[in-house]
Write an enzyme that holds these catalytic residues in place. Structure first.
Site, PDB file in Angstrom:
ATOM      1  N   ARG A 100       0.835  -1.200   0.000  1.00  9.93           N
ATOM      2  CA  ARG A 100       0.000   0.000   0.000  1.00  9.93           C
ATOM      3  C   ARG A 100       0.870   1.250   0.000  1.00  9.93           C
ATOM      4  O   ARG A 100       1.776   1.375   0.807  1.00  9.93           O
ATOM      5  CB  ARG A 100      -0.912  -0.019   1.220  1.00  9.93           C
ATOM      6  CG  ARG A 100      -1.786  -1.264   1.208  1.00  9.93           C
ATOM      7  CD  ARG A 100      -2.763  -1.328   2.344  1.00  9.93           C
ATOM      8  NE  ARG A 100      -3.547  -2.554   2.201  1.00  9.93           N
ATOM      9  CZ  ARG A 100      -4.596  -2.872   2.945  1.00  9.93           C
ATOM     10  NH1 ARG A 100      -4.998  -2.043   3.886  1.00  9.93           N
ATOM     11  NH2 ARG A 100      -5.254  -4.004   2.733  1.00  9.93           N
TER      12      ARG A 100
ATOM     13  N   ARG B 287       1.167   1.144  10.488  1.00  4.33           N
ATOM     14  CA  ARG B 287       0.821   1.523   9.104  1.00  4.33           C
ATOM     15  C   ARG B 287       2.076   1.431   8.270  1.00  4.33           C
ATOM     16  O   ARG B 287       2.990   2.237   8.415  1.00  4.33           O
ATOM     17  CB  ARG B 287       0.242   2.942   9.079  1.00  4.33           C
ATOM     18  CG  ARG B 287      -0.302   3.391   7.725  1.00  4.33           C
ATOM     19  CD  ARG B 287      -0.859   4.805   7.777  1.00  4.33           C
ATOM     20  NE  ARG B 287      -1.963   4.931   8.713  1.00  4.33           N
ATOM     21  CZ  ARG B 287      -3.231   4.607   8.431  1.00  4.33           C
ATOM     22  NH1 ARG B 287      -3.549   4.180   7.239  1.00  4.33           N
ATOM     23  NH2 ARG B 287      -4.166   4.719   9.354  1.00  4.33           N
TER      24      ARG B 287
ATOM     25  N   GLU C 196      -8.357  -0.331  14.073  1.00  4.00           N
ATOM     26  CA  GLU C 196      -8.777  -1.379  13.148  1.00  4.00           C
ATOM     27  C   GLU C 196      -7.693  -2.443  12.955  1.00  4.00           C
ATOM     28  O   GLU C 196      -6.550  -2.132  12.645  1.00  4.00           O
ATOM     29  CB  GLU C 196      -9.104  -0.758  11.784  1.00  4.00           C
ATOM     30  CG  GLU C 196      -9.480  -1.797  10.736  1.00  4.00           C
ATOM     31  CD  GLU C 196      -9.690  -1.195   9.345  1.00  4.00           C
ATOM     32  OE1 GLU C 196      -9.916   0.026   9.254  1.00  4.00           O
ATOM     33  OE2 GLU C 196      -9.614  -1.956   8.370  1.00  4.00           O
TER      34      GLU C 196
END
Length: 423
Positions: A261, A276, A348
RNA sequence: GGAGACGUCGCAUAGUCCGGUCGAGUGCGCCUCACUGCUAAUGAGGUAAGGAGUCAAAUCCUUCGGAGGUUCAAAUCCUCUCGUCUCCGCCA
């Protein structure tokens, strides 16, 4: 891609959906207009083509002068057909383009609003009270260093920011998590898969990742391939252009794959640690099922996600994601958010979406039922996103001395170890 | 990377050289019916998808790996491209 025939019948339903998502309502009318234009062009083209074909049949039989006469006629007709065809093609493409811009129709009951308007469905598990236990919480970065599981500095040296190495116990922990996830999923009837992480544009488009999410996708220019951001892509595209037998459904797959990503637009967000990152590995569930069973299947996937977090003894909550935060393919989405002690909030870790027929239409995946052939529903759900799971696991199971307790479910995959010890 | 062969309606294949009567024959599979005490066997018929159209039909259009081109007309001729297989080279 939504169902054009359904849109024609009930455009208001689509308008409502677009509205609560905060997306263009006018697009619905543009689609309707383009649809009318296209169908008119279809009529023109088909009439001309019918004439051309019937004249063509005469040419084949005719002789001499008669043949020459027909040939003269048919020549101008040929030009007309070509013109009509190219016009039709343009209108087709225009319509397609517009329809692809419409997001999936939001399911009934989804909370309306933006990112913060989710509804908490439940909180599960017990959050530890570290001050009562008499020590200060360390975050996963510190813990990872203590036990020699994560090397972020060298990740940055070699690959840049948002990269990391899992080392020693960290590396083994990933494999243990993956093993636990894959074996439980297989026991639950999912077919294990190791899919390609590099896919063609058709697969990326078909799953809806080249729309709003396009800027977060890595593209390999020289080969016209994309690095997947989730195994959802190769799993969904696995049955591209196929008609599945009703008896074979639901088809359930579980895949282990790397995820890439770009994290464009998240500069400055979650910059510390491995929460992340640009690359991580993940175990993902995917179902192809009849539309009528999709909601039930969605809850089933959610159930497996919860069971996994419970097995790891990680406290979490389940949220019903609001309309504005669904992503274009999902009609409904549930996220499992793990408690992250160092941040004192839920974050999350897994997510499950019901994409109804949105993806299957784009990928031309249909099911053969008694009533005929029709698009089927696709659903996806994270079983274990490795890095975020490690974050939650380290932080929730940390001990006063910096060691980390291994949850019982993982021990068989770690040689029976009960703790990751400080090195 | 080099040389060659091949991609047709679920599967297997015919058709491609010599363009029109080929959206396409045959076998297998599958479905329906007939026959048979049941099964099997046999016989008859049916059996691609998408779109336009219709109350539903009828009917029409598109698609022979994909994209272009030639032609009045393309499964068939030409170009490119993707994929599969065989041989050679290289390689984890």
């Amino acid at each position: 891609m939504i169902d054009l025939a359904a849109l024609r019948l009930d455009p208001d339903a689509v308008r409502r959906s677009q509205q609560v998502r905060g997306e263009s309502v006018e697009l619905v009318d543009e689609v309707l207009a383009a649809d009318v234009a296209r169908r008119a062009a279809v009529g023109v083209f088909e009439a001309l083509r019918t004439e051309q074909k019937s004249l063509g049949a005469l040419v084949a039989k005719a002789q001499g002068d008669e043949k020459q006469a027909i040939l003269a006629q048919t020549k101008t007709l040929s030009d007309q057909v070509k013109l009509a065809e190219s016009q039709l093609r343009d209108l087709d493409a225009a319509l397609e383009n517009l329809v692809l811009g419409l997001s999936n129709i939001v399911a009934l009951g989804v909370p309306v609003g933006g990112e913060d308007d989710f509804v908490v469905l439940r909180e599960v598990g017990e959050r530890r009270d570290f001050s009562a236990e008499g020590f200060t919480v360390r975050d996963h970065v510190e813990l990872g260093e203590f036990i020699g599981a994560i090397d972020i500095e060298r990740g940055a040296k070699v690959s840049g920011s948002r990269f990391y190495y899992l080392t020693g116990p960290g590396a083994m922990l990933e494999l243990a998590l993956v093993q636990l996830a894959m074996t439980t999923a297989q026991a639950n009837g999912f077919q294990p898969m190791i899919p390609p992480a590099l896919v063609k544009p058709a697969a990326m488009e078909g799953t809806g990742f080249l729309g709003q999410a396009a800027e977060n996708v890595y593209r390999l220019e020289a080969d016209d391939l994309y690095l997947v951001g989730t195994a959802e892509v190769p799993l969904a595209a696995y049955h591209m252009d196929e008609i599945l037998d009703l008896a074979s459904m639901p088809k359930r797959y579980v895949a282990f794959s790397p995820c890439f990503r770009r994290e464009a637009g998240s500069h400055g967000k979650d910059t510390r640690g491995i929460f992340r990152v640009h690359w991580f590995d993940k175990v993902e569930m995917f179902s192809f099922c009849p539309v009528a069973e999709a909601e039930e299947e969605h809850l089933r996937l959610l159930g497996y996600e919860e069971a996994f977090l419970q097995a790891l003894e990680i406290p979490y909550r389940v949220i019903d994601v609001a309309t504005g935060d669904l992503g274009s393919s999902a009609s409904r989405k549930f996220d499992c958010e793990a408690w992250i002690p160092s941040q004192e909030r839920y974050r999350e870790v897994t997510s499950t979406s019901n994409c109804t027929t949105f993806q299957s239409r784009r990928l031309r995946i249909r099911g053969r039922e008694e009533s005929g052939i029709s698009p089927i529903a696709t659903l996806n759900g994270t079983l274990c996103a490795v890095t975020r799971t490690i974050v939650a696991l380290f932080e929730n199971h940390q001990q006063a001395d910096g060691s980390i307790k291994v949850p019982a479910a993982l021990r068989p995959f770690l040689g029976g170890a009960e703790y990751f010890q400080v090195k």
